[in-house]
Write a protein that holds these residues in place. Structure first.
Motif, mmCIF file in Angstrom:
data_model
loop_
_atom_site.group_PDB
_atom_site.id
_atom_site.type_symbol
_atom_site.label_atom_id
_atom_site.label_comp_id
_atom_site.label_asym_id
_atom_site.label_seq_id
_atom_site.Cartn_x
_atom_site.Cartn_y
_atom_site.Cartn_z
ATOM 1 N N GLU A 299 -10.938 2.417 0.022
ATOM 2 C CA GLU A 299 -11.702 3.214 0.979
ATOM 3 C C GLU A 299 -11.158 3.060 2.391
ATOM 4 O O GLU A 299 -11.099 4.029 3.160
ATOM 5 C CB GLU A 299 -13.178 2.812 0.920
ATOM 6 N N ARG A 300 -10.719 1.862 2.737
ATOM 7 C CA ARG A 300 -10.124 1.638 4.063
ATOM 8 C C ARG A 300 -8.791 2.379 4.190
ATOM 9 O O ARG A 300 -8.470 2.931 5.237
ATOM 10 C CB ARG A 300 -9.927 0.140 4.308
ATOM 11 N N LYS B 198 -9.403 5.998 4.763
ATOM 12 C CA LYS B 198 -9.940 6.261 6.092
ATOM 13 C C LYS B 198 -8.887 6.113 7.191
ATOM 14 O O LYS B 198 -8.812 6.931 8.126
ATOM 15 C CB LYS B 198 -11.104 5.312 6.385
#
Length: 358
Positions: free
Chosen positions: A191-192, A195
């Motif tokens: 997820e990082r 992003k």
């Protein structure tokens, strides 16, 4: 997202879930994917012979559905996926030149990273803690000049990704579709990446992380990158597949050296014997690409670099003294000193003694 007619045709072609070899053969049947579908009757028998009668029938049914491609694109948009087809402007030229380039890259994140210089760092799941730390530092340093490319496995891959994340210059190449995460413990890390950097897969969203996907994924890591650093790997590690592909594609291969008897380093030492460049510091990599930090470049220091630099400004010091005063572990000090040397702020005086330049 707006796609050209040829991009839409490749998105359609990729949607049937065929294995790579069959999909690639279908793509080559006609002058273009668009031509294949526009004049499907002409190519139908060849399609059936290449991919089976069932596939030919599926294509016929999809062609009768005027909303088929729009439906696919709506689904991808809902899943926050951008499609970068083989003919797209964003498709990396270095990947286009390998013998078996993916027809489609499904992407989440900053696709502009695909057009920047890229360097891969890969390692095995059984990477020693001190090597994990070293890998993070290498990834952080290299991300000043390259986008760091890796997988998402525990160990060396996750260390490389973690080291490059602060800069946002990181690409994780997945061996499965975006409906899945493997290993599950790295969900937050993925997820990082989505992003701040870019996650990429050649697989449809629903495709699971099957064993044979990983060697195929490794060719993309190698194909995207100007060079590959192997930080760990056993005798039969998948990292050796990535290194072999990089060597086949004419890329530079680098590897950390290991002492005798360390299982997670056997693969690295074998690569060094065969063709990899023994790599002890970042200068070994930068020198291979003719890269030097110049005095006109803005100098930014990490907390560790600043602490060591302030110690050196007090006078020449041995690395053991630097470790004691800075609070760093002894094995961490050489990496920090190398970074300071590259930034023209420190110089080796011999005998493991260092001094500040200014």
């Amino acid at each position: 997202m707006t796609y050209t007619e040829e991009e839409r045709a490749i998105i359609r072609l990729d949607s049937y879930g065929l294995e790579y070899s069959k999909k690639a053969k279908l793509y080559r049947l006609a002058p273009s994917a668009r031509a294949l579908f526009a004049d499907f009757g002409k190519y139908r028998s060849a399609v059936a012979e290449t991919a089976g009668e069932e596939t030919a029938e599926r294509i016929e049914r999809s062609l009768a559905d005027k909303e088929y491609t729009d439906g696919l694109l709506h689904m991808y948009s809902e899943k926050r996926i951008e499609c970068v087809a083989f003919v797209s402007e964003k498709y990396p030229e270095e990947l286009r030149q390998i013998p078996d380039p993916p027809l489609m890259l499904y992407c989440r994140g900053n696709t502009d990273l695909l057009k920047e210089r890229k360097f891969a760092i890969v390692g095995s799941r059984r990477t020693l803690p001190q090597v994990m730390k070293r890998t993070e530092e290498f990834a952080e340093g290299l991300s000043s000049k390259f986008v760091i490319v890796s997988g998402l496995a525990d160990g060396g891959d996750s260390a490389a990704v973690g080291g490059a994340l602060n800069s946002g210059k990181v690409i994780s190449v997945l061996a499965y579709g975006f409906d899945h995460v493997y290993p599950g413990c790295n969900r937050a890390l993925l997820e990082r990446v989505e992003k701040k950097g870019l996650a990429v897969s050649e697989y449809l969203p629903q495709e699971k992380p099957l064993p044979y996907h990983f060697p195929m994924r490794n060719r993309i890591i190698a194909g995207l990158s100007e060079g590959v650093l192997v930080v760990s790997g056993g005798e039969k590690s998948g990292t050796r597949i990535t290194a072999a592909k990089a060597y086949e594609y004419g890329r530079d291969v680098f590897a950390f050296p290991y002492s005798i008897g360390i299982p997670s380093g056997v693969g690295c030492n074998a690569l060094i014997k065969e063709y990899a460049k023994l790599t002890e510091n970042l200068v070994d990599i930068y020198a291979a690409f003719g890269i030097n930090l110049t005095e006109t470049e803005k100098i930014s220091l990490s907390a560790a670099e600043r602490a060591v630099y302030e110690i050196l400004r007090e006078g020449e010091a041995h690395i053991s003294e630097i470790a004691q005063k800075s609070g760093l572990k002894l094995h961490e000090v050489p990496i920090v000193l190398t970074m300071l040397e590259m930034k023209k702020l420190a110089v080796s005086c011999g005998g493991n003694r260092w001094a500040a330049v200014c």
